[in-house]
Design an enzyme around this catalytic site. Structure first.
Site, PDB file in Angstrom:
ATOM      1  N   ASN A 264     -22.687  10.242  26.590  1.00  0.00           N
ATOM      2  CA  ASN A 264     -22.208  11.276  25.684  1.00  0.00           C
ATOM      3  C   ASN A 264     -23.257  12.369  25.540  1.00  0.00           C
ATOM      4  OD1 ASN A 264     -20.484  12.294  23.232  1.00  0.00           O
ATOM      5  ND2 ASN A 264     -22.587  12.148  22.477  1.00  0.00           N
ATOM      6  N   GLU A 265     -22.967  13.557  26.048  1.00  0.00           N
ATOM      7  CA  GLU A 265     -23.723  14.803  25.841  1.00  0.00           C
ATOM      8  C   GLU A 265     -25.158  14.776  26.362  1.00  0.00           C
ATOM      9  OE1 GLU A 265     -23.342  15.986  21.746  1.00  0.00           O
ATOM     10  OE2 GLU A 265     -21.224  16.491  21.961  1.00  0.00           O
ATOM     11  N   ASP A 266     -25.500  13.831  27.221  1.00  0.00           N
ATOM     12  CA  ASP A 266     -26.872  13.807  27.735  1.00  0.00           C
ATOM     13  C   ASP A 266     -27.134  14.958  28.700  1.00  0.00           C
ATOM     14  OD1 ASP A 266     -27.077  11.590  26.214  1.00  0.00           O
ATOM     15  OD2 ASP A 266     -27.530  10.189  27.830  1.00  0.00           O
TER      16      ASP A 266
END
Length: 883
Positions: free
Chosen positions: A449-451
Site C-alpha cells: 500500500n502506497e510504498d
C-alpha cells in the site's frame, strides 16, 4: 488407529511483567497483554477518553506467558511400548506477536520475530515427572527491537510514514504503531491459537489447480479439469481424494501406488491424475449468481485399506477470474472478469476490526462481511498495514460472494532488504498464500500500500524500463522494489500459479507510479479531496481513474457511539480535547470544518453535537454519492470500461473514533453506508447537475487570477444536468425514467416532468439525458431553487430514485418542511414531506438496525418505508438538514 489428536491450549495460562514476581491468570489464548491487564483492572480501557496515553507504558515492558499441560496419552502409550518413533507430537503456534522466545520445560524450542508466521515445533523431550510440562513464552517490546534493528542496519535509509522508523524492520501489524485513524497500541501475546497435535501421519499443503473450459458465461456445457496436490508425512499405503457438493459425492478415488515407509520427518508429494468434473456449479460474486462451494477431502490410508491415518479438508469454488488490462480509448483498462462476465468492483477498504485483533470472533467477521454484501458491495480490499485476516473472514466472503483484493502486509514505508528480513518475508508470504489460495473470493494479491509513492516523494532510484536486474535493485535507494517485483510475485507463482499479482496500490504501469494521479492506467488513490489540493467533493466525478482503490471523506459517528467513548459530558461537543484526540488525521480540524462550512450552515453556537454530527455525516454521504454514482457511470459498456471499480477508504474502524469509516467500530452504519448502497444497486438511476464552485471558482475567464467576485445565482441561471441508469443485471431491462423539477420553497413542480422510455443495457450504463439545459419559458432566470428528482420504473413499480440539489446547500432555506413519520406496523415507519428534505437521518446505535437512512424526501414521491429492529420506532431520534 485414530488419525490425529488435537489439544488446544487455550485455558490455564498465566502472565506477568518480566520485572514482577506475581503471575496473574490469563483468561484465554488467543489473546494479548492489554486485554488481560484490562480484565485485572490494572489499566483502563484505552478506547475510552484519553486512556490511550495512560497505557503507553505497557508497550515498553517485557511480558511472560506460561501454561502447563499433560503429556498426550498417545505419546505416553507409544513410549511405554517403545514405539515413540511411530507417533509425532508437535506444538503449533499459529501466530506470536511479535518478538517471542518459547521454552518447554526450561529448554528453548523456538524464537520468533514475525507476527504473520506460523510455527510447528516437533516436541521430543516431555517431562517424565507425572507427565506435566511447562510451556513459557517471553515477549520483548516491538518498538525497542525495531529501533535496535534500524540501528543495526545503517545501510538502509528507513523512510517510514505515519509513525516512527521502528516499525520499518518489524513484521508486525503496522497500524499497531499508530495511523491516521488508529491509536498507538503496541501489544504482544499469542494472538492466534496454540495447540498440541499428536499423529501418526499428516496431510498438509493441499492445493487444487483447475481450469474451467467451454464456459461462455454459463454452467451448461462447462467442464472443470482439476489436479490435486498434497504433501503426506509419515507412513501411508494409499491416498484417497473425495469431492462433495451439498453433501453429495461428486467423485472419490484412491491411489495405492504411493506406499511410503518413511518416518514422520519425511514428506512426500502426491499429485493426482487430471480429474474431470462435468457441468460444475460455478462460484459467482454476489448479484451475478450463486456462491457454489464444494468440499474436498484428502486422506492418508493405512495398509489395512480402511484406517484413515490423516485427513485434510478444503473448500473449492470453481470460477475463472481475469484482470482485464487492454488498450482502449481511455488508456489501459483495469477491471475484473469472473466466469467470462465483466464485474464492476464497487466496495470498500478493510482495516483490522479491532486494535486487539484476537477479539474479533468468527461471528463478528461474518457480521462485517454481511454488512458489505447487504450494502450492494461486491469487493473488499484488505489493506497492507493490518494483518492477513482469519480464515473466518475469507470464508464469509466465499459464502456471501464478496471479492477480496488482498494486500501483502507492507504500507507507507521503504522497507529494508537485509538477508534475515527477506527470508522472514518469504516465509510469511509463502505461508499466507498457501493458507488463503483456496478461497474463490480472493481474486488479487497486491504487493503493498502506497510504498511506490515514496519513490516520487523522495527521489529514490527507480527505472522501470532500463533496470530489469533484481540484484541491482537491492543496491539502489529503493531496495524494496526487490520485494514487490521479484520476491512476492515469485512466491505467488510458486504457491498459487493461477493467481493474479499486482505490484502495489496504487500502481500504474511502472512509469506512472502514483503520487501524481494518472487516470489512464492502473489503480489510483484519489486524495486530492480531503488531502492534497482539498478540492470540493463535488469535483470527484472528474477525478476518477481506471480503478479507484482509495478515496474518502471524514464524518463523526452517531451520538450514541460518541457517548460510549467520551465519558465526560462536558467533552461531548465538536472539537473537544477528547474528540480531537480520537481523530488521528493530521489537520482534521481545518479540513473537516473547511468542507463543512463550504457546504452547510454553521451549527448553532458551535456546541450542538447532534447537529454537528448530522452535518458531517451528510457531507460524507454526499461525497460518496457524487463519487460512486458518477464513477459507476464510467463503467460504460463492454469495450469501454473507463472505470472498473471504486473502493472507499474505509469500511470500518479498529476503535471508536472520528474517521473516514462508513461504519463505526460498533458496526453502527453512518449515512454514507446507505449512500454507497443506493449508488451500487443492481439497477439504479442517477441524476447530476453541473456544479458551480462558489468558493474558489474564478468568476470569469477574463480574470487572470482567482477572485472572490463570484456569481452565486449561477445555480439559478445556468442549469445543466445528466440522467443515466446503471445496471449490473445480465438480462436487458425495459423501463421508464421520470424526471421531476420540484421547488425547494413550495414543494410544487416548476415545470412538467420529463419522461423517457428506454431499454436498460445489461451490465452497462445507459445514458438517458446528457447535457440537458433547463430554461424558463420566457428566457429569464428561475425565480427559485428546485431539486431534480429522477425515478426509474420497471413493470409499473419504482425500483430506484435519485435527487440532485443546487450546491451549496447552505444557500437554501429549509423552513416548514412538513415532515411526517408514521407507523407502518410494529417495526416499520413511512417517512414523507410536503417540501423537499435533505438528508433525513435516524440516529442509529449499537443493537439497532434500520433498512434505510440518510435519504432525501421529495413531495409527490412515494413515502420512504423504513424497517426498524432493536428499538420501538417512535423511540429512535431523527433529524434532517435545517431542522
Amino acid at each position: 488407529m485414530a488419525r490425529l489428536w488435537t489439544q488446544t491450549l487455550s485455558a490455564g495460562w498465566e502472565f506477568r511483567r518480566d520485572s514482577d514476581e506475581t503471575w496473574l491468570s490469563a483468561t484465554e489464548v488467543p489473546g494479548d497483554v492489554h486485554t488481560e491487564l484490562m480484565r485485572h483492572g490494572i489499566i483502563p480501557d484505552p478506547f475510552v477518553d484519553l486512556n490511550e496515553l495512560e497505557v503507553a507504558w505497557v508497550a515498553e515492558q517485557t511480558w511472560r506467558y506460561r501454561t502447563t499441560f499433560s503429556t498426550p496419552e498417545q505419546a505416553v502409550a507409544a513410549d511405554d511400548e517403545g514405539e515413540n518413533a511411530a507417533v509425532a507430537v508437535d506444538l503449533v503456534f499459529e501466530g506470536l506477536d511479535t518478538f517471542a522466545a518459547v521454552t518447554l520445560n526450561g529448554r528453548t524450542v523456538l524464537e520468533s520475530d514475525n507476527m504473520f508466521v506460523e510455527h510447528r515445533v516437533r516436541v521430543g523431550a516431555f517431562s517424565t515427572d507425572g507427565y506435566k510440562n511447562t510451556l513459557e513464552i517471553v515477549f520483548e517490546p516491538a518498538r525497542r527491537r525495531g529501533l535496535d534493528l534500524a540501528k543495526a542496519h545503517p545501510e538502509h535509509d528507513f523512510i517510514v510514514h505515519q509513525t516512527e522508523i521502528s516499525r520499518g524492520p518489524v513484521r508486525k501489524a503496522q497500524c499497531h504503531f499508530g495511523w491516521d485513524w488508529g491509536p498507538i497500541l503496541l501489544g504482544c501475546g499469542p494472538w492466534k491459537p496454540v495447540r498440541l497435535e499428536t499423529y501418526v501421519s499428516r496431510v498438509q499443503d493441499v492445493r487444487v489447480d483447475y481450469t474451467v473450459v467451454n464456459l461462455g458465461g454459463q454452467t451448461e456445457g462447462a467442464r472443470a479439469e482439476m489436479k490435486i496436490h498434497a504433501q503426506v508425512l509419515g507412513p501411508g499405503a494409499a491416498v484417497e481424494a473425495e469431492l462433495c457438493f451439498q453433501g453429495q459425492r461428486v467423485f472419490c478415488f484412491r491411489e495405492t501406488s504411493m506406499l511410503n515407509d518413511s518416518g514422520l520427518d519425511t514428506a512426500w508429494t502426491y499429485t493426482s491424475a487430471t480429474v474431470k468434473v462435468e457441468a460444475p456449479q460455478l462460484w459467482w460474486p454476489r448479484g451475478y449468481g450463486a456462491q457454489n462451494l464444494y468440499e474436498l477431502r484428502v486422506r492418508s490410508i493405512a495398509r489395512d485399506g480402511a484406517t484413515v491415518l490423516a485427513e485434510e479438508r478444503q473448500t473449492v469454488g470453481f470460477r475463472t477470474v481475469e484482470l482485464v488490462r487492454e488498450a482502449d480509448g481511455f488508456g489501459q483498462s483495469f477491471y475484473f472478469r469472473v466466469n467470462g462476465v465483466d464485474v464492476f468492483s464497487g466496495g470498500s477498504c478493510w482495516i483490522p476490526a479491532d486494535s486487539f485483533i484476537s477479539r474479533t470472533s468468527p461471528q463478528r467477521y461474518r457480521d462485517w462481511i454481511r454488512l458489505v454484501a447487504d450494502g450492494n458491495q461486491v469487493m473488499v480490499r484488505v489493506w497492507g498495514g493490518g494483518v492477513y485476516e482469519s480464515g473466518a473472514f475469507y470464508a464469509a466472503c466465499d459464502e456471501l460472494g464478496v471479492l477480496v483484493w488482498q494486500d501483502f502486509m507492507f504500507a507507507c514505508a521503504s522497507y529494508p532488504t537485509y538477508l534475515a528480513f527477506l527470508r522472514s518475508v518469504e516465509t510469511e508470504a509463502s505461508q499466507n498464500v498457501r493458507r488463503l489460495r483456496q478461497h474463490p473470493s480472493l481474486v488479487l494479491w497486491c504487493g503493498n500500500n502506497e510504498d511506490y509513492q515514496l519513490v516520487e516523494r523522495y527521489g529514490l532510484e527507480y527505472d522501470f524500463d532500463a533496470d530489469k536486474d533484481p540484484q541491482s535493485w537491492l543496491k539502489s535507494t529503493f531496495p524494496a522494489r526487490y520485494i514487490y517485483e521479484h520476491l512476492l510475485p515469485q512466491v505467488v507463482r510458486d504457491e498459487s500459479p493461477d493467481a493474479i499479482y499486482h505490484p502495489g496500490s496504487p500502481w500504474g504501469d511502472g512509469r506512472s507510479t502514483t503520487l501524481k494521479v494518472d487516470a489512464t492506467v492502473g489503480d489510483i488513490h484519489q486524495w486530492n479531496v480531503w488531502h492534497g489540493e482539498m478540492r470540493p467533493y463535488q469535483a470527484l466525478p472528474d477525478m476518477g481513474g481506471r480503478f479507484v482503490s482509495e478515496f474518502g471523506m471524514e464524518a463523526y459517528p452517531h451520538v450514541d457511539t460518541i457517548e460510549r467513548f467520551v465519558t465526560d459530558a462536558a467533552e461531548r461537543h465538536p472539537g473537544s480535547a477528547t474528540l480531537d484526540f480520537h481523530n488521528k488525521a493530521v489537520g482534521h480540524e481545518r479540513r473537516l470544518l473547511a468542507y463543512l462550512t463550504e457546504n452547510f450552515r454553521a451549527v448553532r453556537g458551535g456546541d450542538d453535537l447532534a447537529s454537528f454530527v448530522h452535518l458531517t455525516q451528510t457531507m460524507q454521504a454526499d461525497a460518496m454519492a457524487w463519487a460512486y454514482k458518477s464513477w459507476r457511470r464510467h463503467w460504460g459498456s463492454a469495450g469501454a470500461r473507463r472505470c472498473g471499480g471504486v473502493l472507499v477508504w474505509q469500511l470500518n474502524d479498529c476503535w471508536p473514533t472520528v474517521s473516514w469509516a462508513i461504519v463505526d467500530y460498533f458496526l453502527v452504519k453512518k449515512p454514507a453506508y446507505y449512500a454507497v448502497k443506493r449508488a451500487l444497486a443492481p439497477l439504479g438511476v442517477a441524476v447530476s447537475r453541473k456544479f458551480y464552485d462558489c468558493t474558489t471558482r474564478p468568476a470569469d475567464a477574463l480574470w487572470r487570477r482567482d477572485t472572490g467576485h463570484v456569481n452565486p445565482t449561477k445555480a439559478l441561471t445556468d442549469i445543466e444536468f445528466d440522467v443515466w441508469v446503471a445496471s449490473s443485471r445480465l438480462p436487458l431491462v425495459c423501463g421508464k425514467v421520470v424526471v421531476r423539477f420540484v421547488s425547494i420553497k413550495s414543494g410544487k413542480n416548476v415545470r412538467e416532468p420529463l419522461v423517457k422510455t428506454l431499454d436498460v443495457r445489461p451490465n452497462s450504463c445507459t445514458e438517458v439525458v446528457v447535457g440537458y439545459r433547463f430554461e424558463t419559458e420566457d428566457g429569464t432566470a428561475n425565480r427559485e431553487h428546485f431539486v431534480i428528482h429522477a425515478s426509474l420504473w420497471v413493470e409499473g413499480e419504482i425500483v430506484g430514485s435519485d435527487t440532485s440539489w443546487p450546491d451549496p446547500i447552505k444557500y437554501l432555506d429549509f423552513a416548514d418542511r412538513g415532515v411526517q413519520v408514521k407507523a407502518a406496523g410494529p417495526k416499520a415507519v413511512e417517512v414523507s414531506a410536503d417540501k423537499p428534505v435533505k438528508s433525513f437521518v435516524f440516529s442509529e446505535r449499537q443493537g439497532v438496525t434500520v433498512s434505510d437512512n440518510g435519504f432525501d424526501l421529495v413531495p409527490g414521491d412515494r413515502p420512504v418505508r423504513v424497517e426498524i429492529e432493536g428499538i420501538e420506532p417512535d423511540k429512535l431520534p431523527w433529524t434532517f438538514v435545517g431542522r
